[in-house]
Design a protein around this motif. Structure first.
Motif, short mmCIF file in Angstrom:
data_model
loop_
_atom_site.label_atom_id
_atom_site.label_comp_id
_atom_site.label_asym_id
_atom_site.label_seq_id
_atom_site.Cartn_x
_atom_site.Cartn_y
_atom_site.Cartn_z
N PHE A 282 0.74 -1.24 -0.12
CA PHE A 282 0.18 -0.08 -0.04
C PHE A 282 0.83 1.28 0.07
CE2 PHE A 282 -1.83 3.43 2.65
CZ PHE A 282 -2.77 3.84 1.85
N LEU A 283 1.84 1.38 0.95
CA LEU A 283 2.78 2.47 0.85
C LEU A 283 3.64 2.54 -0.29
CD1 LEU A 283 4.00 2.24 4.51
CD2 LEU A 283 2.39 3.93 3.88
N LYS A 284 4.00 1.44 -0.81
CA LYS A 284 4.76 1.77 -2.19
C LYS A 284 3.72 2.16 -3.22
CE LYS A 284 7.89 -0.58 -3.96
NZ LYS A 284 9.26 -0.22 -4.26
N ASP A 285 2.34 1.90 -3.27
CA ASP A 285 1.50 2.27 -4.26
C ASP A 285 1.32 3.76 -4.25
OD1 ASP A 285 1.23 -0.12 -5.32
OD2 ASP A 285 -0.57 -0.78 -4.37
N ILE A 286 1.37 4.31 -2.95
CA ILE A 286 1.01 5.69 -2.94
C ILE A 286 2.23 6.80 -3.12
CG2 ILE A 286 -1.03 5.27 -1.65
CD1 ILE A 286 0.51 6.40 0.92
N GLY A 287 3.48 5.85 -3.39
CA GLY A 287 4.69 6.63 -3.73
C GLY A 287 5.71 6.70 -2.65
N ALA A 288 5.78 6.12 -1.42
CA ALA A 288 6.69 5.81 -0.64
C ALA A 288 7.87 5.08 -0.98
CB ALA A 288 6.10 5.20 0.56
N SER A 289 9.05 5.29 -0.61
CA SER A 289 10.28 4.61 -1.06
C SER A 289 10.48 3.41 -0.17
CB SER A 289 11.40 5.54 -0.93
OG SER A 289 11.95 5.71 0.14
N ASP A 290 11.38 2.49 -0.65
CA ASP A 290 11.74 1.22 0.06
C ASP A 290 12.61 1.49 1.43
OD1 ASP A 290 10.53 -0.73 -1.63
OD2 ASP A 290 12.42 -0.65 -3.06
N GLU A 291 13.34 2.84 1.15
CA GLU A 291 14.22 3.25 2.33
C GLU A 291 13.14 3.57 3.47
OE1 GLU A 291 17.99 5.93 2.79
OE2 GLU A 291 16.25 6.79 1.66
N TYR A 292 12.40 4.21 3.16
CA TYR A 292 11.37 4.92 3.94
C TYR A 292 10.48 3.60 4.73
CZ TYR A 292 6.85 6.82 5.86
OH TYR A 292 5.78 7.09 6.60
N ILE A 293 9.76 2.79 3.96
CA ILE A 293 9.17 1.76 4.60
C ILE A 293 9.95 1.07 5.43
CG2 ILE A 293 7.90 -0.28 3.91
CD1 ILE A 293 7.20 1.00 1.23
N ASN A 294 11.24 0.39 5.00
CA ASN A 294 12.07 -0.38 5.62
C ASN A 294 12.46 0.11 7.05
OD1 ASN A 294 11.99 -2.22 3.93
ND2 ASN A 294 13.91 -1.52 2.52
N GLY A 295 12.44 1.74 7.30
CA GLY A 295 12.69 2.04 8.39
C GLY A 295 11.69 2.16 9.15
N LEU A 296 10.48 1.82 9.14
CA LEU A 296 9.25 2.01 9.96
C LEU A 296 9.10 0.80 10.94
CD1 LEU A 296 6.64 2.94 7.26
CD2 LEU A 296 7.75 4.58 9.04
N THR A 297 8.62 0.86 12.24
CA THR A 297 8.58 -0.17 13.08
C THR A 297 7.19 -0.82 12.47
OG1 THR A 297 7.04 0.87 14.42
CG2 THR A 297 9.50 1.04 14.86
N ASP A 298 6.81 -1.98 13.03
CA ASP A 298 5.70 -2.70 12.72
C ASP A 298 4.39 -2.06 13.14
OD1 ASP A 298 7.31 -4.98 11.88
OD2 ASP A 298 6.95 -6.11 13.53
N GLU A 299 4.46 -1.28 14.06
CA GLU A 299 3.48 -0.73 14.53
C GLU A 299 3.17 0.86 13.85
OE1 GLU A 299 4.88 -3.15 17.32
OE2 GLU A 299 5.95 -1.34 16.76
N GLN A 300 3.97 1.32 13.38
CA GLN A 300 3.91 2.36 12.45
C GLN A 300 3.52 2.12 11.00
OE1 GLN A 300 8.03 3.77 12.44
NE2 GLN A 300 7.85 5.10 14.39
N LEU A 301 3.99 0.98 10.61
CA LEU A 301 3.36 0.47 9.22
C LEU A 301 1.85 0.18 9.45
CD1 LEU A 301 6.12 -2.38 8.38
CD2 LEU A 301 5.37 -0.45 6.78
N GLU A 302 1.44 -0.50 10.49
CA GLU A 302 0.07 -0.84 10.71
C GLU A 302 -0.73 0.54 10.69
OE1 GLU A 302 -2.91 -3.61 13.51
OE2 GLU A 302 -0.95 -3.22 13.86
N LEU A 303 -0.16 1.41 11.80
CA LEU A 303 -0.74 2.72 11.92
C LEU A 303 -1.17 3.57 10.63
CD1 LEU A 303 -0.13 5.16 14.86
CD2 LEU A 303 -0.50 6.00 12.40
N LEU A 304 -0.25 3.74 9.74
CA LEU A 304 -0.13 4.44 8.63
C LEU A 304 -1.12 3.69 7.62
CD1 LEU A 304 3.53 5.11 8.03
CD2 LEU A 304 1.64 7.07 8.84
N TYR A 305 -1.04 2.42 7.59
CA TYR A 305 -1.97 1.58 6.59
C TYR A 305 -3.43 1.90 7.15
CZ TYR A 305 -4.72 -2.02 4.29
OH TYR A 305 -5.77 -2.87 3.72
N ASN A 306 -3.76 1.75 8.40
CA ASN A 306 -4.99 2.04 9.12
C ASN A 306 -5.61 3.40 9.04
OD1 ASN A 306 -5.29 -0.67 9.57
ND2 ASN A 306 -4.51 -0.40 11.73
#
Length: 261
Positions: free
Chosen positions: A39-63
């Motif tokens: 999802f984050l890739k689809d809206i334009g986020a880079s792999d570097e940004y996504i890989n730096g997120l915690t599991d909780e941050q990933l879920e929070l941003l998705y929700n």
């Protein structure tokens, strides 16, 4: 013999079912995390940004953002690892022997567009993660400053959390403690616990409205997120200077990150 054979078959079937159950849970968790990343890739986020997120941050941003997928675009982000002092050296000579703690500060922005493709709302995600445990777990202060000629403040939500038998919330805020034309400030208690990835972290969503509409990528402006960690008995005070907010009193050490929108 037949009885033993039946028992062996039952044991095999139960073992197989349990194995499928365990495997299914593992795959499910992996698929869920992958869904967040895609999802984050689809809206334009880079792999570097996504890989730096915690599991909780990933879920929070998705929700938070997935219901608006067709209307949003990931703009950019900035991350910085800083050192925060654990004691007030001006009041305690022993503070020189106390090592600082490491803190990761991050900012990203998500653009919301109208039916004509113009940006009408900018959501700012200001996040922190302690990479080494601070000695004091009190109430820390945060400020976010922006250009009031480009944006005006609309909403704020902040939370701090830590891991202890699952994710626990240490504090939540729904309105700024103080606001000016070009800034907002809030306070959050911080959690405690062992140092693991994502163990002691916090998040704040600041919603800004654009004064003039523009196409994504056609507006450039500086934004500033500053974190103040309480290092003594005196709480941290915030004051207004011009159109911005800053820390003005108390026992604290602060660090800031500058983001170019």
């Amino acid at each position: 013999m037949r009885k033993k054979h039946i028992q062996s078959v039952i044991t095999f079937v139960l073992t197989f079912v349990l194995a499928i159950g365990v495997f299914g849970r593992t795959v499910s968790a992996s698929e869920t995390e992958n869904k967040y990343r895609v999802f984050l890739k689809d809206i334009g986020a880079s792999d570097e940004y996504i890989n730096g997120l915690t599991d909780e941050q990933l879920e929070l941003l998705y929700n938070k953002y997935s219901p608006y997928k067709e209307k949003i675009h990931f703009s950019s982000y900035e991350t910085k690892i800083v050192e925060i002092e654990n004691s007030d050296a001006s009041n305690d000579e022993r503070a020189a022997n106390i090592p600082p703690s490491k803190l990761k500060l991050s900012i990203d922005t998500i653009d919301f567009t109208d039916s004509n493709g113009y940006v009408v709302t900018v959501c700012v995600d200001a996040m922190y993660e302690w990479l080494s445990t601070p000695i004091l777990n009190l109430t820390d202060a945060h400020t976010f400053n922006f250009d009031p000629k480009q944006f005006y403040f609309s909403e704020l939500y902040g939370c701090s959390c830590f891991k202890y038998n699952g994710l626990q919330y240490a504090d939540e805020v729904f309105t700024p403690a103080k606001a000016s034309d070009g800034g907002v400030a809030w306070y959050l208690k911080i959690g405690s616990g062992s140092v693991n990835k994502g163990n002691n972290q916090g998040y704040c969503s600041i919603t800004l409205k654009t004064i003039k509409k523009y196409k994504p990528g056609n507006c450039h402006s500086n934004m500033y997120y500053e974190y103040a960690h309480q290092t003594g008995a005196l709480g941290i005070s915030v004051s207004i200077s011009g159109v911005s907010l800053g820390f003005s009193g108390g026992n604290y050490d602060s660090q800031a990150i500058t983001y170019r929108y």
